[in-house]
Design a protein around this motif. Structure first.
Motif, PDB file in Angstrom:
ATOM      1  N   ILE A  80       0.887  -1.332   0.007  1.00 21.56           N
ATOM      2  CA  ILE A  80       0.095  -0.019  -0.113  1.00 21.56           C
ATOM      3  C   ILE A  80       0.795   1.067  -0.043  1.00 21.56           C
ATOM      4  CG2 ILE A  80      -1.676   1.325   1.476  1.00 21.56           C
ATOM      5  CD1 ILE A  80      -2.878  -1.318   2.083  1.00 21.56           C
ATOM      6  N   THR A  81       1.946   1.173   0.861  1.00 26.92           N
ATOM      7  CA  THR A  81       2.967   2.282   0.990  1.00 26.92           C
ATOM      8  C   THR A  81       3.740   2.453  -0.582  1.00 26.92           C
ATOM      9  OG1 THR A  81       3.538   1.776   3.090  1.00 26.92           O
ATOM     10  CG2 THR A  81       4.898   3.295   1.838  1.00 26.92           C
ATOM     11  N   PHE A  82       3.979   1.465  -1.132  1.00 23.78           N
ATOM     12  CA  PHE A  82       4.767   1.795  -2.547  1.00 23.78           C
ATOM     13  C   PHE A  82       3.475   2.206  -3.577  1.00 23.78           C
ATOM     14  CE2 PHE A  82       8.003  -1.112  -1.172  1.00 23.78           C
ATOM     15  CZ  PHE A  82       9.157   0.002  -1.894  1.00 23.78           C
ATOM     16  N   LEU A  83       2.281   1.936  -3.364  1.00 24.38           N
ATOM     17  CA  LEU A  83       1.076   2.156  -4.376  1.00 24.38           C
ATOM     18  C   LEU A  83       1.051   3.769  -3.999  1.00 24.38           C
ATOM     19  CD1 LEU A  83      -0.746   1.214  -6.544  1.00 24.38           C
ATOM     20  CD2 LEU A  83      -2.430   0.851  -4.590  1.00 24.38           C
ATOM     21  N   MET A  84       0.869   4.265  -2.757  1.00 22.21           N
ATOM     22  CA  MET A  84       0.743   5.729  -2.629  1.00 22.21           C
ATOM     23  C   MET A  84       1.808   6.541  -2.921  1.00 22.21           C
ATOM     24  SD  MET A  84      -2.160   5.698  -1.411  1.00 22.21           S
ATOM     25  CE  MET A  84      -2.487   7.403  -1.130  1.00 22.21           C
ATOM     26  N   LEU A  85       2.927   5.926  -2.734  1.00 23.15           N
ATOM     27  CA  LEU A  85       3.948   6.681  -3.339  1.00 23.15           C
ATOM     28  C   LEU A  85       4.099   6.748  -4.904  1.00 23.15           C
ATOM     29  CD1 LEU A  85       7.021   5.162  -1.091  1.00 23.15           C
ATOM     30  CD2 LEU A  85       6.351   7.571  -1.090  1.00 23.15           C
ATOM     31  N   TYR A  86       3.810   5.621  -5.798  1.00 24.81           N
ATOM     32  CA  TYR A  86       3.674   5.879  -7.068  1.00 24.81           C
ATOM     33  C   TYR A  86       2.671   6.900  -7.489  1.00 24.81           C
ATOM     34  CZ  TYR A  86       3.206   4.332 -11.743  1.00 24.81           C
ATOM     35  OH  TYR A  86       3.123   4.501 -13.295  1.00 24.81           O
ATOM     36  N   PHE A  87       1.590   6.982  -7.020  1.00 26.08           N
ATOM     37  CA  PHE A  87       0.439   7.868  -6.920  1.00 26.08           C
ATOM     38  C   PHE A  87       1.125   9.490  -6.899  1.00 26.08           C
ATOM     39  CE2 PHE A  87      -2.659  10.793  -5.597  1.00 26.08           C
ATOM     40  CZ  PHE A  87      -3.749  10.633  -6.512  1.00 26.08           C
ATOM     41  N   ILE A  88       1.938   9.618  -5.748  1.00 20.14           N
ATOM     42  CA  ILE A  88       2.511  10.879  -5.465  1.00 20.14           C
ATOM     43  C   ILE A  88       3.522  11.192  -6.298  1.00 20.14           C
ATOM     44  CG2 ILE A  88       4.018  12.125  -3.751  1.00 20.14           C
ATOM     45  CD1 ILE A  88       2.624  10.661  -1.497  1.00 20.14           C
ATOM     46  N   PHE A  89       4.371  10.334  -6.932  1.00 18.44           N
ATOM     47  CA  PHE A  89       5.306  10.395  -7.738  1.00 18.44           C
ATOM     48  C   PHE A  89       4.577  10.575  -9.228  1.00 18.44           C
ATOM     49  CE2 PHE A  89       8.333   7.377  -5.391  1.00 18.44           C
ATOM     50  CZ  PHE A  89       8.733   8.558  -4.673  1.00 18.44           C
ATOM     51  N   TYR A  90       3.752  10.115  -9.462  1.00 16.83           N
ATOM     52  CA  TYR A  90       3.066  10.506 -10.509  1.00 16.83           C
ATOM     53  C   TYR A  90       2.415  11.762 -10.815  1.00 16.83           C
ATOM     54  CZ  TYR A  90       0.210   9.230 -15.029  1.00 16.83           C
ATOM     55  OH  TYR A  90      -0.409   9.215 -16.282  1.00 16.83           O
ATOM     56  N   ARG A  91       1.886  12.355  -9.748  1.00 15.86           N
ATOM     57  CA  ARG A  91       1.335  13.625  -9.801  1.00 15.86           C
ATOM     58  C   ARG A  91       2.385  14.691  -9.765  1.00 15.86           C
ATOM     59  NH1 ARG A  91      -2.980  16.450  -7.014  1.00 15.86           N
ATOM     60  NH2 ARG A  91      -2.708  18.400  -7.876  1.00 15.86           N
ATOM     61  N   PHE A  92       3.795  14.350  -8.887  1.00 12.83           N
ATOM     62  CA  PHE A  92       4.750  15.325  -9.276  1.00 12.83           C
ATOM     63  C   PHE A  92       5.192  15.463 -10.330  1.00 12.83           C
ATOM     64  CE2 PHE A  92       6.011  14.962  -4.270  1.00 12.83           C
ATOM     65  CZ  PHE A  92       4.993  15.810  -4.025  1.00 12.83           C
ATOM     66  N   SER A  93       5.419  14.179 -11.160  1.00 17.00           N
ATOM     67  CA  SER A  93       6.085  14.253 -12.469  1.00 17.00           C
ATOM     68  C   SER A  93       5.199  15.006 -13.565  1.00 17.00           C
ATOM     69  CB  SER A  93       6.055  12.730 -13.110  1.00 17.00           C
ATOM     70  OG  SER A  93       4.987  12.079 -13.000  1.00 17.00           O
ATOM     71  N   MET A  94       3.630  14.764 -13.319  1.00 17.52           N
ATOM     72  CA  MET A  94       3.044  15.584 -14.028  1.00 17.52           C
ATOM     73  C   MET A  94       2.888  16.939 -14.047  1.00 17.52           C
ATOM     74  SD  MET A  94       0.915  14.125 -16.314  1.00 17.52           S
ATOM     75  CE  MET A  94       0.508  12.395 -16.772  1.00 17.52           C
ATOM     76  N   ASN A  95       3.327  17.565 -12.627  1.00 14.00           N
ATOM     77  CA  ASN A  95       3.405  19.077 -12.541  1.00 14.00           C
ATOM     78  C   ASN A  95       4.709  19.571 -12.750  1.00 14.00           C
ATOM     79  OD1 ASN A  95       0.632  19.072 -11.903  1.00 14.00           O
ATOM     80  ND2 ASN A  95       0.925  18.673  -9.767  1.00 14.00           N
ATOM     81  N   SER A  96       5.768  18.485 -12.918  1.00 10.48           N
ATOM     82  CA  SER A  96       7.013  19.171 -12.922  1.00 10.48           C
ATOM     83  C   SER A  96       7.587  19.714 -14.581  1.00 10.48           C
ATOM     84  CB  SER A  96       7.895  17.906 -12.759  1.00 10.48           C
ATOM     85  OG  SER A  96       9.418  18.520 -13.115  1.00 10.48           O
ATOM     86  N   LYS A  97       8.129  21.093 -14.363  1.00  9.03           N
ATOM     87  CA  LYS A  97       8.275  21.591 -15.580  1.00  9.03           C
ATOM     88  C   LYS A  97       9.726  21.807 -15.764  1.00  9.03           C
ATOM     89  CE  LYS A  97       4.206  24.520 -15.343  1.00  9.03           C
ATOM     90  NZ  LYS A  97       3.674  25.760 -15.644  1.00  9.03           N
ATOM     91  N   SER A  98      10.748  20.835 -14.942  1.00  8.10           N
ATOM     92  CA  SER A  98      12.219  20.933 -15.154  1.00  8.10           C
ATOM     93  C   SER A  98      12.692  19.476 -15.360  1.00  8.10           C
ATOM     94  CB  SER A  98      12.587  21.619 -13.691  1.00  8.10           C
ATOM     95  OG  SER A  98      12.602  20.878 -12.634  1.00  8.10           O
ATOM     96  N   GLY A  99      14.101  19.582 -15.179  1.00  5.73           N
ATOM     97  CA  GLY A  99      14.686  18.222 -15.351  1.00  5.73           C
ATOM     98  C   GLY A  99      14.405  17.168 -14.233  1.00  5.73           C
ATOM     99  N   LEU A 100      13.578  17.652 -13.182  1.00  2.60           N
ATOM    100  CA  LEU A 100      13.370  16.971 -12.126  1.00  2.60           C
ATOM    101  C   LEU A 100      12.224  15.613 -12.411  1.00  2.60           C
ATOM    102  CD1 LEU A 100      12.906  19.274  -9.053  1.00  2.60           C
ATOM    103  CD2 LEU A 100      14.561  17.662  -9.589  1.00  2.60           C
TER     104      LEU A 100
END
Length: 382
Positions: free
Chosen positions: A44-64
């Motif tokens: 469950i932790t990994f699944l929530m982390l994936y959701f968070i990383f996916y959201r961050f990647s969508m909003n990222s506008k740099s090399g991050l």
């Protein structure tokens, strides 16, 4: 990247919602297969982390963004090997397809395919029965990981090129309108400038003659009216894009304006020997009109000579006066007239030069050998 992080399928909100429901609930089926609470908590932790990383990647506008995608790949590997859930890789593949930089796309695309294939192969060794039971879906997932990013990347690239093409077409349309306005401005200047100058000269002449020679003053006034009518007619034809200036007709008008300016007019050459396309004749006539117009307005001359000659190589036109002369620096500051002349001549590969010795001499040269070809090429480039 995507405008909205929750939009998986563009222009298909219901399908995007359906995929998110699968994304949110299907992993729990694989996670709760484990009997250990620790394994369930980790899943469950990994699944929530994936959701968070996916959201961050969508909003990222740099090399991050590449860092967030790398974290997603790590979670894909863990979920595939420990829980047999390989389908998160589809969401990662979808996101990689939306990377716009070619280098970044191909690097992440290659890494994702490699990690997905390796983790899936390792999963067969860890839980063979689970992977065999879903083998068709695993194969489809790997195919999606291979094909989906390329499809999305190509689609985005095509849409980007279409957008650039549309922008370029709009820009070309604006330039065409601007060039047409410039052409109309030059034509109006060349057409009305000479006629208005002639009207002004004849008006001054009529005012001087009205006391000493009323009959001649009346003739001049009639000429003024006729000139105004001709100017109106030419403007109407210009607006209708029907006017083509004839060299012979222009010589006749020039003789009239020089006579009104009380200048001696001398012509050398055979005006009937001109053998050029109508466009070139129009440009030549406009150049002659502008040159004589400048002589009348600026030179203070008493004599104007015009020489015309055409051979198998070039067409020559020379306008010479005995006025006060003009320097080359002054020539380029005289306004739109000479600038318009230069632009017209460049269109047909012609040129002109100005010399100031005992007056001013303007020489126009147009190559005959390439006239037809250059006109066609320039028309194609408009």
């Amino acid at each position: 990247m995507l405008r909205k992080w929750h939009s998986i399928i563009p222009n298909s909100p219901m399908l995007s919602i359906y995929l998110w429901i699968i994304f949110c609930f299907l992993p729990f089926f694989f996670i709760f297969r484990k009997s250990s609470y620790i394994e369930i908590s980790i899943g469950i932790t990994f699944l929530m982390l994936y959701f968070i990383f996916y959201r961050f990647s969508m909003n990222s506008k740099s090399g991050l963004v590449y860092m967030w995608i790398s974290f997603e790949m790590v979670i894909n590997i863990v979920m595939t090997i420990l829980y047999g859930y390989v389908y998160l890789s589809i969401f990662t593949a979808f996101f990689i397809g939306n990377i716009r930089r070619p280098v970044g796309f191909y690097i992440m695309y290659g890494l994702h395919i490699g990690f997905t294939v390796i983790s899936t192969g390792a999963g067969f060794f860890v839980e063979l029965q689970l992977f065999l039971s879903q083998l068709p879906f695993v194969v489809l997932t790997i195919l999606a990981v291979v094909l989906l990013p390329l499809t999305i990347y190509s689609k985005n690239k095509r849409e980007n090129l279409e957008g650039q093409l549309e922008t370029a077409n709009e820009r070309i349309a604006e330039l065409i309108v601007f060039e047409e306005r410039q052409r109309i401005a030059r034509d109006l200047h060349d057409t009305l400038g000479q006629k208005l100058s002639m009207i002004g000269l004849k008006s001054d002449l009529a005012s001087r003659l009205i006391d000493r020679d009323p009959q001649q003053a009346l003739v001049e006034i009639k000429d003024i009216r006729q000139t105004a009518s001709i100017a109106l007619k030419e403007v109407r034809e210009l607006v209708s894009d029907m006017r083509t200036a004839k060299f012979e007709d222009e010589l006749m008008r020039i003789s009239q304006i020089l006579k009104a300016a009380e200048m001696e007019f001398v012509f050398e050459g055979d005006k009937n020997a001109l053998q050029v396309p109508p466009l070139v004749e129009n440009v030549l006539s406009m150049c002659l009109k502008e040159a004589v117009n400048n002589v009348v307005k600026h030179s203070g001359a008493t004599k104007c000579e015009i020489a015309f000659h055409q051979n198998f190589k070039e067409v020559y036109l020379v306008v010479r006066d005995n006025g006060q002369g003009i320097t080359k620096k002054q020539a380029w500051k005289t306004g739109n007239g000479l600038k318009g002349m230069r632009e017209r001549l460049e269109f047909i590969n012609g040129s002109f030069k100005i010399e100031s010795v005992d007056g001013t001499t303007l020489s126009v040269t147009i190559p005959v050998a390439i006239t037809h070809q250059s006109v066609k090429e320039n028309l194609k480039n408009i």
